[in-house]
Design a protein around this motif. Structure first.
Motif, PDB file in Angstrom:
ATOM      1  N   ALA A   1       6.967 -50.628  -5.966  1.00 63.02           N
ATOM      2  CA  ALA A   1       7.102 -52.400  -5.729  1.00 63.02           C
ATOM      3  C   ALA A   1       7.200 -52.878  -7.376  1.00 63.02           C
ATOM      4  N   ARG A   2       6.641 -52.214  -8.177  1.00 66.07           N
ATOM      5  CA  ARG A   2       6.305 -52.913  -9.578  1.00 66.07           C
ATOM      6  C   ARG A   2       7.680 -52.685 -10.374  1.00 66.07           C
ATOM      7  N   ILE A   3       8.250 -51.611  -9.988  1.00 65.00           N
ATOM      8  CA  ILE A   3       9.783 -51.612 -10.877  1.00 65.00           C
ATOM      9  C   ILE A   3      11.180 -51.737 -10.014  1.00 65.00           C
ATOM     10  N   THR A   4      10.917 -51.544  -8.679  1.00 62.09           N
ATOM     11  CA  THR A   4      12.020 -51.759  -7.944  1.00 62.09           C
ATOM     12  C   THR A   4      11.711 -52.829  -6.568  1.00 62.09           C
ATOM     13  N   ARG A   5      13.092 -53.547  -6.465  1.00 64.21           N
ATOM     14  CA  ARG A   5      12.910 -54.278  -5.067  1.00 64.21           C
ATOM     15  C   ARG A   5      13.946 -53.888  -4.269  1.00 64.21           C
ATOM     16  N   PHE A   6      13.766 -53.999  -2.890  1.00 67.62           N
ATOM     17  CA  PHE A   6      14.722 -53.612  -1.704  1.00 67.62           C
ATOM     18  C   PHE A   6      15.240 -54.997  -1.353  1.00 67.62           C
ATOM     19  N   CYS A   7      16.470 -54.745  -1.123  1.00 64.20           N
ATOM     20  CA  CYS A   7      17.312 -55.681  -0.141  1.00 64.20           C
ATOM     21  C   CYS A   7      18.093 -54.935   0.921  1.00 64.20           C
ATOM     22  N   LEU A   8      17.458 -55.512   2.326  1.00 69.20           N
ATOM     23  CA  LEU A   8      18.121 -54.804   3.354  1.00 69.20           C
ATOM     24  C   LEU A   8      18.987 -55.669   4.186  1.00 69.20           C
TER      25      LEU A   8
ATOM     26  N   ASN B   1      11.236 -63.570 -10.259  1.00 68.84           N
ATOM     27  CA  ASN B   1      10.155 -62.887  -9.625  1.00 68.84           C
ATOM     28  C   ASN B   1      10.731 -62.765  -8.079  1.00 68.84           C
ATOM     29  N   LEU B   2      11.263 -61.512  -7.680  1.00 68.85           N
ATOM     30  CA  LEU B   2      11.875 -61.305  -6.487  1.00 68.85           C
ATOM     31  C   LEU B   2      11.178 -60.334  -5.595  1.00 68.85           C
ATOM     32  N   PRO B   3      10.822 -60.988  -4.409  1.00 67.26           N
ATOM     33  CA  PRO B   3      10.340 -60.062  -3.180  1.00 67.26           C
ATOM     34  C   PRO B   3      11.312 -59.066  -2.595  1.00 67.26           C
ATOM     35  N   HIS B   4      10.984 -57.997  -1.932  1.00 68.30           N
ATOM     36  CA  HIS B   4      11.751 -57.545  -1.001  1.00 68.30           C
ATOM     37  C   HIS B   4      12.313 -58.458  -0.081  1.00 68.30           C
ATOM     38  N   MET B   5      13.550 -58.230   0.141  1.00 67.17           N
ATOM     39  CA  MET B   5      14.320 -59.162   1.142  1.00 67.17           C
ATOM     40  C   MET B   5      14.932 -58.541   2.227  1.00 67.17           C
ATOM     41  N   LEU B   6      15.093 -59.244   3.457  1.00 71.21           N
ATOM     42  CA  LEU B   6      15.691 -58.906   4.624  1.00 71.21           C
ATOM     43  C   LEU B   6      16.945 -59.879   4.832  1.00 71.21           C
ATOM     44  N   PHE B   7      18.145 -59.534   4.739  1.00 71.42           N
ATOM     45  CA  PHE B   7      19.043 -60.444   5.099  1.00 71.42           C
ATOM     46  C   PHE B   7      19.741 -60.036   6.359  1.00 71.42           C
ATOM     47  N   TYR B   8      19.918 -61.076   7.197  1.00 72.20           N
ATOM     48  CA  TYR B   8      20.325 -60.629   8.470  1.00 72.20           C
ATOM     49  C   TYR B   8      21.340 -61.890   9.248  1.00 72.20           C
ATOM     50  N   GLY B   9      22.112 -61.331   9.956  1.00 72.33           N
ATOM     51  CA  GLY B   9      23.210 -62.475  10.641  1.00 72.33           C
ATOM     52  C   GLY B   9      24.547 -61.815  10.984  1.00 72.33           C
ATOM     53  N   PRO B  10      25.229 -62.643  11.470  1.00 70.31           N
ATOM     54  CA  PRO B  10      26.576 -62.129  11.982  1.00 70.31           C
ATOM     55  C   PRO B  10      27.409 -61.630  10.647  1.00 70.31           C
ATOM     56  N   PRO B  11      28.426 -60.706  10.999  1.00 68.53           N
ATOM     57  CA  PRO B  11      29.136 -60.093  10.052  1.00 68.53           C
ATOM     58  C   PRO B  11      30.025 -61.304   9.305  1.00 68.53           C
ATOM     59  N   GLY B  12      30.279 -61.356   8.069  1.00 64.60           N
ATOM     60  CA  GLY B  12      31.341 -61.958   7.478  1.00 64.60           C
ATOM     61  C   GLY B  12      30.705 -63.339   7.039  1.00 64.60           C
TER      62      GLY B  12
ATOM     63  N   PRO C   1       7.016 -52.757  10.859  1.00 67.10           N
ATOM     64  CA  PRO C   1       6.288 -52.510   9.548  1.00 67.10           C
ATOM     65  C   PRO C   1       7.402 -52.518   8.258  1.00 67.10           C
ATOM     66  N   LEU C   2       8.710 -52.194   8.439  1.00 67.07           N
ATOM     67  CA  LEU C   2       9.468 -52.301   7.257  1.00 67.07           C
ATOM     68  C   LEU C   2       9.800 -53.987   6.971  1.00 67.07           C
ATOM     69  N   ALA C   3      10.133 -54.599   8.310  1.00 62.83           N
ATOM     70  CA  ALA C   3      10.517 -56.123   8.342  1.00 62.83           C
ATOM     71  C   ALA C   3       9.366 -56.851   7.714  1.00 62.83           C
ATOM     72  N   SER C   4       8.187 -56.506   7.993  1.00 69.52           N
ATOM     73  CA  SER C   4       7.143 -57.208   7.610  1.00 69.52           C
ATOM     74  C   SER C   4       6.765 -57.306   6.092  1.00 69.52           C
ATOM     75  N   ARG C   5       7.410 -56.519   5.535  1.00 69.10           N
ATOM     76  CA  ARG C   5       7.111 -56.229   3.841  1.00 69.10           C
ATOM     77  C   ARG C   5       8.284 -57.126   3.244  1.00 69.10           C
ATOM     78  N   CYS C   6       9.110 -57.714   3.842  1.00 65.81           N
ATOM     79  CA  CYS C   6      10.250 -58.421   3.294  1.00 65.81           C
ATOM     80  C   CYS C   6      10.271 -59.869   3.714  1.00 65.81           C
ATOM     81  N   SER C   7      10.824 -60.658   2.560  1.00 65.04           N
ATOM     82  CA  SER C   7      11.226 -61.945   3.244  1.00 65.04           C
ATOM     83  C   SER C   7      12.493 -62.198   3.931  1.00 65.04           C
ATOM     84  N   LYS C   8      12.408 -62.763   4.687  1.00 64.81           N
ATOM     85  CA  LYS C   8      13.382 -62.906   5.921  1.00 64.81           C
ATOM     86  C   LYS C   8      14.523 -63.945   5.534  1.00 64.81           C
TER      87      LYS C   8
END
Length: 378
Positions: free
Chosen positions: A160-167, A55-66, A178-185
């Motif tokens: 959302a039922r068949i596709t998960r997004f990772c930003l 079970n995977l939510p929409h995700m938002l990965f953020y941080g410095p390069p590398g 609005p986009l960030a609130s839909r994702c687990s950070k």
């Protein structure tokens, strides 16, 4: 247009597997599983549970390069779907190249609306969770336009039922709320020196490259927590060392030259001309400066000789001022007042250089004013 192209994918995989020693080390040693990701324990611990729950939510990965953002989601996707289903279940786009609203409406929407194919038997004999959804990875998502991000909101909800997004992004503030609130950070922090050194030692051992503690420390210092940059510097230094016969050892000076930073002995020598006692970390830099009986430069003439020598060597004024700032701030024998006065000088010089001022004149200006600030409080 179909996004499922097994023949082209197999051909590309075969071509990429022909000669792996010619790959960049960054790609060659990219983590294959999330357990291989360095120094992101919290994120890895959370994502590891998704392998068992599927079970995977929409995700938002953020941080410095590398710091492993893209590597983490790619490794997770491989562990979820396996090598056979990876290409049909994962769409990876670099939003810095494909960032307009047309890409969202066409390529992303078309892929998101397609129902995943049934799970196939893995060719490597392993069993993969292969959950009933696809993953769309948007790398450099902070480069997407505002319109494209707004259009993405509805797609994330509809499918959302068949596709998960990772930003994946460097600056989370550039993602609309609005986009960030839909994702687990998930925040990726810069790698600490011990984690970077350990990973570099593993790669050096695998490539049979001698890596001394001093060279490893130079790689860590010049990469500033960016593991990708440290690995690139190590590969460049290794190629340089093996280009002569017999192969020469990699030195910290080699790493600093490749990284484009000013060697330590040059910074220490310039600081000595300003009246700052050396810490014993730098040797002679080949620049002769008149010194008095106490070991300090003789004022204007000494500082001017150092400034001219630095410019003739081709070093960047901004780079040497930045490194001199770090050296002064960390110096144990200078008082807080001396450091504060020097920092004001460095700030003025940085602003002037950004405005296009003459580099040699400002190196001389920094040297004279810092020398005065240190001498007045000594």
């Amino acid at each position: 247009m179909s996004f499922f192209q097994p023949q082209a994918t197999k051909a590309a995989q075969k071509q990429s597997a022909i000669d792996p020693q010619h790959q960049p080390w960054v790609e060659k040693y990219r983590p294959k599983t999330i357990d291989d990701v360095s120094a992101q324990e919290h994120t890895v611990a959370v994502l590891r549970k998704t392998l068992t729950s599927s079970n995977l939510p929409h995700m938002l990965f953020y941080g410095p390069p590398g710091t492993g953002k893209t590597s983490t989601i790619l490794a997770l996707a491989r562990q979820l779907f396996g090598p056979d289903n990876f290409r049909s279940r994962v769409l990876e786009l670099n939003a810095s190249d494909e960032r307009g609203i047309s890409i969202v409406r066409e390529k992303i929407k078309n892929f998101a609306r397609q129902t995943p194919r049934a799970q196939a038997v893995a060719s490597d004999g392993k069993t993969y969770p292969c959950p009933p959804y696809k993953i769309i990875i948007l790398d450099e998502a902070d480069s997407m336009t505002q319109d494209a991000q707004a259009a993405l909101r509805r797609i994330m909800e509809l499918y959302a039922r068949i596709t998960r997004f990772c930003l994946v992004c460097n600056y989370v503030t550039r993602i609309i709320e609005p986009l960030a609130s839909r994702c687990s950070k998930f925040r990726f922090k810069p790698l600490d020196p011990s984690a970077t050194s350990a990973r570099l030692a593993q790669i050096a051992a695998a490539e049979n490259v001698p890596l001394s503690p001093g060279t490893a420390a130079a790689l860590v210092a010049t990469s500033h927590g960016d593991l990708r940059r440290a690995i690139t510097y190590l590969q460049s230094a290794a190629r340089l060392a093996t280009s002569v016969a017999p192969p020469a050892p990699i030195t910290p000076r080699d790493v600093q030259e490749i990284a484009g930073v000013v060697p330590d002995d040059v910074v220490v020598g310039f600081a000595g001309a300003l009246g700052i006692e050396p810490l014993g970390t730098g040797g002679g830099d080949g620049m002769d400066v008149d010194v008095d009986a106490g070991g300090k430069a003789t004022g204007f003439d000494g500082v001017r000789k150092k400034a001219k020598a630095i410019i003739r060597e081709g070093y960047s004024a901004s780079q040497i001022i930045a490194q001199l700032h770090d050296y002064v701030v960390a110096h144990p024998t200078l008082t807080a007042r001396q450091k504060a006065r020097c920092a004001m000088v460095f700030a003025e010089a940085d602003k002037a250089l950004c405005d296009g001022a003459d580099e040699e004149l400002w190196i001389l200006e920094v040297g004279l004013r810092a020398h005065k600030a240190i001498a007045s409080d000594s």
